[in-house]
Design a protein around this motif. Structure first.
Motif, PDB file in Angstrom:
ATOM      1  N   TYR A 240       0.816  -1.221   0.000  1.00 49.08           N
ATOM      2  CA  TYR A 240       0.000   0.000   0.000  1.00 49.08           C
ATOM      3  C   TYR A 240       0.846   1.266   0.000  1.00 49.08           C
ATOM      4  CZ  TYR A 240       1.049   0.501   4.963  1.00 49.08           C
ATOM      5  OH  TYR A 240       1.700   0.673   6.162  1.00 49.08           O
ATOM      6  N   LEU A 241       2.100   1.158   0.453  1.00 46.93           N
ATOM      7  CA  LEU A 241       2.980   2.334   0.481  1.00 46.93           C
ATOM      8  C   LEU A 241       3.233   2.890  -0.921  1.00 46.93           C
ATOM      9  CD1 LEU A 241       5.616   1.113   3.097  1.00 46.93           C
ATOM     10  CD2 LEU A 241       3.760   2.755   3.458  1.00 46.93           C
ATOM     11  N   THR A 242       3.177   2.020  -1.924  1.00 44.10           N
ATOM     12  CA  THR A 242       3.420   2.477  -3.300  1.00 44.10           C
ATOM     13  C   THR A 242       2.271   3.315  -3.841  1.00 44.10           C
ATOM     14  OG1 THR A 242       2.495   0.423  -4.222  1.00 44.10           O
ATOM     15  CG2 THR A 242       4.862   0.460  -3.781  1.00 44.10           C
ATOM     16  N   SER A 243       1.151   3.362  -3.125  1.00 47.78           N
ATOM     17  CA  SER A 243      -0.001   4.166  -3.561  1.00 47.78           C
ATOM     18  C   SER A 243       0.349   5.650  -3.637  1.00 47.78           C
ATOM     19  CB  SER A 243      -1.188   3.965  -2.616  1.00 47.78           C
ATOM     20  OG  SER A 243      -1.575   2.620  -2.568  1.00 47.78           O
ATOM     21  N   PHE A 245       3.030   6.983  -4.837  1.00 45.50           N
ATOM     22  CA  PHE A 245       3.584   7.290  -6.159  1.00 45.50           C
ATOM     23  C   PHE A 245       2.502   7.286  -7.233  1.00 45.50           C
ATOM     24  CE2 PHE A 245       7.106   5.180  -3.817  1.00 45.50           C
ATOM     25  CZ  PHE A 245       7.928   6.287  -3.706  1.00 45.50           C
ATOM     26  N   VAL A 246       1.514   6.394  -7.091  1.00 43.00           N
ATOM     27  CA  VAL A 246       0.395   6.375  -8.035  1.00 43.00           C
ATOM     28  C   VAL A 246      -0.387   7.683  -7.948  1.00 43.00           C
ATOM     29  CG1 VAL A 246      -1.759   5.211  -8.677  1.00 43.00           C
ATOM     30  CG2 VAL A 246       0.224   3.867  -7.961  1.00 43.00           C
ATOM     31  N   LEU A 250      -0.790  10.455 -10.992  1.00 47.31           N
ATOM     32  CA  LEU A 250      -2.098  10.910 -11.481  1.00 47.31           C
ATOM     33  C   LEU A 250      -2.219  12.429 -11.386  1.00 47.31           C
ATOM     34  CD1 LEU A 250      -4.379   8.151  -9.907  1.00 47.31           C
ATOM     35  CD2 LEU A 250      -3.912   8.467 -12.348  1.00 47.31           C
ATOM     36  N   LEU A 251      -1.771  12.981 -10.256  1.00 49.72           N
ATOM     37  CA  LEU A 251      -1.840  14.433 -10.080  1.00 49.72           C
ATOM     38  C   LEU A 251      -0.967  15.155 -11.096  1.00 49.72           C
ATOM     39  CD1 LEU A 251      -1.795  14.777  -6.179  1.00 49.72           C
ATOM     40  CD2 LEU A 251      -3.728  15.191  -7.725  1.00 49.72           C
ATOM     41  N   GLN A 277       8.634  10.513 -15.136  1.00 48.13           N
ATOM     42  CA  GLN A 277       9.611   9.430 -15.206  1.00 48.13           C
ATOM     43  C   GLN A 277      10.149   9.083 -13.824  1.00 48.13           C
ATOM     44  OE1 GLN A 277      12.466  10.992 -17.966  1.00 48.13           O
ATOM     45  NE2 GLN A 277      11.200  10.591 -19.769  1.00 48.13           N
ATOM     46  N   LEU A 278      10.461  10.110 -13.020  1.00 46.34           N
ATOM     47  CA  LEU A 278      10.990   9.870 -11.676  1.00 46.34           C
ATOM     48  C   LEU A 278       9.962   9.166 -10.789  1.00 46.34           C
ATOM     49  CD1 LEU A 278      12.896  13.227 -11.011  1.00 46.34           C
ATOM     50  CD2 LEU A 278      13.903  10.958 -11.353  1.00 46.34           C
ATOM     51  N   VAL A 279       8.699   9.570 -10.924  1.00 46.20           N
ATOM     52  CA  VAL A 279       7.640   8.942 -10.132  1.00 46.20           C
ATOM     53  C   VAL A 279       7.488   7.469 -10.507  1.00 46.20           C
ATOM     54  CG1 VAL A 279       5.140   8.881  -9.745  1.00 46.20           C
ATOM     55  CG2 VAL A 279       6.353  11.054  -9.660  1.00 46.20           C
ATOM     56  N   VAL A 280       7.497   7.183 -11.810  1.00 46.12           N
ATOM     57  CA  VAL A 280       7.356   5.796 -12.275  1.00 46.12           C
ATOM     58  C   VAL A 280       8.532   4.944 -11.801  1.00 46.12           C
ATOM     59  CG1 VAL A 280       7.312   4.301 -14.313  1.00 46.12           C
ATOM     60  CG2 VAL A 280       5.927   6.390 -14.269  1.00 46.12           C
ATOM     61  N   ILE A 281       9.737   5.504 -11.910  1.00 43.26           N
ATOM     62  CA  ILE A 281      10.936   4.765 -11.476  1.00 43.26           C
ATOM     63  C   ILE A 281      10.889   4.513  -9.964  1.00 43.26           C
ATOM     64  CG2 ILE A 281      13.434   4.925 -11.180  1.00 43.26           C
ATOM     65  CD1 ILE A 281      13.498   6.464 -13.859  1.00 43.26           C
TER      66      ILE A 281
END
Length: 294
Positions: A240-243, A245-246, A250-251, A277-281
């Motif tokens: 759930y911690l990865t939420s 970054f999601v 989105l924002l 890109q940084l968020v996805v990585i």
């Protein structure tokens, strides 16, 4: 050669990384058999998508010649003949069939081939008629990404979570609606709709639809990360911690869409926007650490 590449659009193959989703979320990134199967499925989908791009440009050549941006496409500009485009369409389709035949079992070939055939027929129908209908058009695009996930699942025998399938549809629906917003802005500025169905959209509707789909996408992802079947299979109750970054992703995309008004090409945004890109990585590394580092 440059015009041929522009016609088959290899830069758009980035969309086909969705076939790796079952392997990634299934925790089998280190399995050589799954890696091979996913790579073959990726290229099979890429070639068949390029075949569809050729057909789309052949079908839309007259409309593209009147479009301020699409008039520069190889067919619309006359850089490539219609006959050569038909030949490239057939070659890409043949390559897709050939790559699918390399899968390690007849069962995998049949299932992945069936998905590819359905995708191909659906997109031919989309190019010829269905893209003229608002809402239907973006739903078909989003369902195409679900088919990519299912193809990756059939190729590796990894059954994806129902939340993952729903999230795939919602996320790509969100991106498709953001792209349509770009069309609405262009129509408001020029008075000419870039697509026939653009008149069935307006900024109020698009903004509300984007907000709804972004919200439900985030909820689906959270439900996925806390789902008992997922936490038990992956051996971690901290997904759930990865939420975070999601949510950030989105924002950021909503900011690009509403503030910067540059949502016309999601692939281009992914390749050029450093924040995204940084968020996805960061998301990918965190997810991988939670799964593989015990």
């Amino acid at each position: 050669m440059n015009n041929i590449l522009r016609l088959i659009r290899p830069n758009q193959w980035l969309k086909n990384v969705f076939v790796f989703i079952p392997m990634f979320f299934g925790g089998s990134l280190l399995d050589p058999g799954d890696i091979r199967a996913s790579l073959l499925t990726f290229f099979a989908f890429s070639f068949i998508a390029s075949s569809v791009y050729c057909f789309n440009d052949i079908n839309d050549v007259e409309a593209d010649r009147r479009h301020p941006v699409k008039c520069k496409r190889p067919l619309a500009s006359g850089a490539i003949s219609i006959g050569k485009a038909w030949a490239l369409m057939a070659i890409m389709l043949a390559l897709s069939v050939g790559v699918t035949a390399l899968l390690d079992s007849p069962d995998h070939m049949l299932k992945v081939g069936g998905i590819l055939l359905f995708y191909y027929v659906m997109n031919i129908c989309y190019c010829t008629k269905l893209k003229q209908y608002a809402i239907v058009d973006v739903c078909i695009i989003a369902f195409g990404f679900v088919l990519r996930v299912l193809a990756g699942s059939f190729a590796t025998d990894i059954i994806p979570s129902k939340w993952l399938v729903l999230m795939t549809f919602l996320l790509t629906l969100f991106l498709s609606l953001a792209k349509r917003r770009d069309d609405v802005i262009r129509m408001n500025e020029t008075g000419e709709p870039p697509r026939k169905n653009t008149i069935r959209y307006n900024l109020t509707f698009i903004n509300q639809a984007i907000t709804v789909t972004a919200s439900v996408t985030l909820v689906c992802y959270i439900m996925y990360t806390v789902s008992p079947e997922v936490t038990q299979r992956l051996g971690s109750d901290m997904l759930y911690l990865t939420s975070v970054f999601v949510l950030l992703g989105l924002l950021r995309y909503m900011q690009i869409t509403v503030v910067d008004k540059k949502s016309g090409d999601p692939t281009k945004t992914m390749l050029q926007d450093r924040f995204t890109q940084l968020v996805v990585i960061a998301w990918a590394l965190t997810f991988l650490a939670l799964i593989y580092i015990k």
